[in-house]
Design a protein around this motif. Structure first.
Motif, PDB file in Angstrom:
ATOM      1  N   SER A   1      45.836  57.665  38.594  1.00  0.00           N
ATOM      2  CA  SER A   1      45.845  56.757  39.743  1.00  0.00           C
ATOM      3  C   SER A   1      45.550  55.334  39.271  1.00  0.00           C
ATOM      4  N   SER A   2      45.545  54.409  40.213  1.00  0.00           N
ATOM      5  CA  SER A   2      45.244  53.013  39.895  1.00  0.00           C
ATOM      6  C   SER A   2      43.789  52.806  39.511  1.00  0.00           C
ATOM      7  N   ALA A   3      42.948  53.826  39.713  1.00  0.00           N
ATOM      8  CA  ALA A   3      41.541  53.707  39.334  1.00  0.00           C
ATOM      9  C   ALA A   3      41.377  53.432  37.843  1.00  0.00           C
ATOM     10  N   ILE A   4      42.363  53.817  37.032  1.00  0.00           N
ATOM     11  CA  ILE A   4      42.294  53.593  35.595  1.00  0.00           C
ATOM     12  C   ILE A   4      42.346  52.096  35.271  1.00  0.00           C
ATOM     13  N   LEU A   5      42.769  51.293  36.247  1.00  0.00           N
ATOM     14  CA  LEU A   5      42.861  49.839  36.069  1.00  0.00           C
ATOM     15  C   LEU A   5      41.670  49.118  36.692  1.00  0.00           C
ATOM     16  N   SER A   6      40.563  49.801  36.836  1.00  0.00           N
ATOM     17  CA  SER A   6      39.407  49.261  37.570  1.00  0.00           C
ATOM     18  C   SER A   6      38.863  47.970  36.952  1.00  0.00           C
TER      19      SER A   6
ATOM     20  N   LYS B   1      41.005  45.172  38.107  1.00  0.00           N
ATOM     21  CA  LYS B   1      40.695  44.902  39.511  1.00  0.00           C
ATOM     22  C   LYS B   1      39.416  44.090  39.629  1.00  0.00           C
ATOM     23  N   ALA B   2      38.441  44.371  38.766  1.00  0.00           N
ATOM     24  CA  ALA B   2      37.154  43.680  38.817  1.00  0.00           C
ATOM     25  C   ALA B   2      37.269  42.195  38.502  1.00  0.00           C
ATOM     26  N   ILE B   3      38.303  41.796  37.732  1.00  0.00           N
ATOM     27  CA  ILE B   3      38.455  40.367  37.421  1.00  0.00           C
ATOM     28  C   ILE B   3      39.422  39.682  38.379  1.00  0.00           C
ATOM     29  N   GLY B   4      39.858  40.411  39.426  1.00  0.00           N
ATOM     30  CA  GLY B   4      40.674  39.788  40.461  1.00  0.00           C
ATOM     31  C   GLY B   4      42.133  40.175  40.493  1.00  0.00           C
ATOM     32  N   CYS B   5      42.595  40.989  39.551  1.00  0.00           N
ATOM     33  CA  CYS B   5      43.986  41.435  39.573  1.00  0.00           C
ATOM     34  C   CYS B   5      44.195  42.425  40.715  1.00  0.00           C
TER      35      CYS B   5
END
Length: 292
Positions: free
Chosen positions: A99-104, A107-111
């Motif tokens: 899932s997209s959770a692997i990109l957490s 996401k934390a830096i604003g992506c």
């Protein structure tokens, strides 16, 4: 025109690069590991993109980033991007089971992060680029990313559907069963036919498979079921099992028995004789125990 970077130029990454360049996106960067295949893809893109070796991490100043590497490499790529990005683009990966959770961390830096998985078999980048149009795509992620993914898929000529992030692995298991496992099942059928000393098994069986797929396009699974188990034919089942035990592998027998039970469940929905179904199920159970 939205700009794109693609990380991982294998079969799917190459197909996506070609397809996106043909439907209104500007493919600016192709990040590759295998230098033998990258030029063939880049040469087919009208505005030739920049080619970047994956060992040379750098800031990718594009609107969209696609991570199309193998699943085990996605988190590593995500971590590398976290360290070099100076903007906050949309970032998508194309894994079916992750899932997209692997990109957490991104996401934390604003992506804005999500996943886009084309539900189509891509064995070659060039042919795959054509196959992407008309395919269904599973998309998930945060709200803005899902909306962007929907727009991307529609521009590709695809058909998007959204699932809850927690169901991503189960969705992919379904896809594997409908594709890879079908190939494995076909291989079992070829094994049985080869044991009959018949040559050209693929050519012989493919028309049968195509007719079944044609039925599935217009019928439910229970309606499309035909043959021995649709009729709950005890005698035919016994003949099958006896010959499989004598001439085919233990693996073929196990697969045949498992699918027989599933087929009988469909036959029951169609109103096949309950007593005959019970008899076959009992004999399936006995046959399984003998194999243990």
């Amino acid at each position: 025109m939205q700009s794109v970077s693609i990380i991982g130029i294998g079969r799917l990454g190459g197909a996506l690069a070609l397809a996106l360049s043909r439907c209104g996106f500007r493919v600016e960067n192709l990040i590759f590991r295998n230098s033998q295949t990258i030029s063939a893809i880049a040469d087919k893109i009208p505005e030739k993109p920049k080619l970047i070796d994956s060992s040379e991490a750098e800031d990718l100043k594009t609107d969209l980033i696609f991570i199309t590497t193998a699943d085990p490499d996605i988190e590593t790529v995500s971590d590398q991007l976290t360290n070099v990005l100076t903007s906050c683009p949309f970032v998508f990966h194309t894994s079916g089971s992750l899932s997209s959770a692997i990109l957490s961390k991104l996401k934390a830096i604003g992506c804005k992060t999500g996943s886009i998985h084309p539900l189509v078999s891509v064995s070659d980048p060039v042919r795959g680029a054509e196959s992407l149009a008309g395919a269904y795509y599973c998309i998930e992620g945060e709200g803005d990313a899902v909306r962007m993914a929907d727009e991307i898929v529609r521009k590709l000529g695809g058909l998007p559907f959204v699932i809850d992030t927690r169901f991503k692995p189960l969705y992919h298991a379904s896809a594997v069963t409908a594709s890879g496992h079908v190939v494995a099942l076909f291989d079992v059928a070829l094994e049985m036919l080869a044991a009959c000393k018949v040559e050209g098994g693929t050519k012989i069986l493919l028309p049968l498979v195509r007719s079944t797929l044609a039925n599935l396009e217009i019928q439910t699974t229970k309606e499309a079921l035909t043959g021995t188990f649709a009729r709950a034919d005890i005698s035919a089942f016994r003949r099958h099992l006896g010959s499989i035990e004598q001439n085919a592998s233990m693996g073929a027998k196990e697969i045949y028995l498992e699918l027989a039970a599933r087929s009988l469940a469909l036959a029951e929905l169609n109103g096949a004789n309950a007593e005959d179904i019970a008899t076959i199920l009992k004999e399936i159970s006995i046959a399984k125990r003998k194999s243990e």
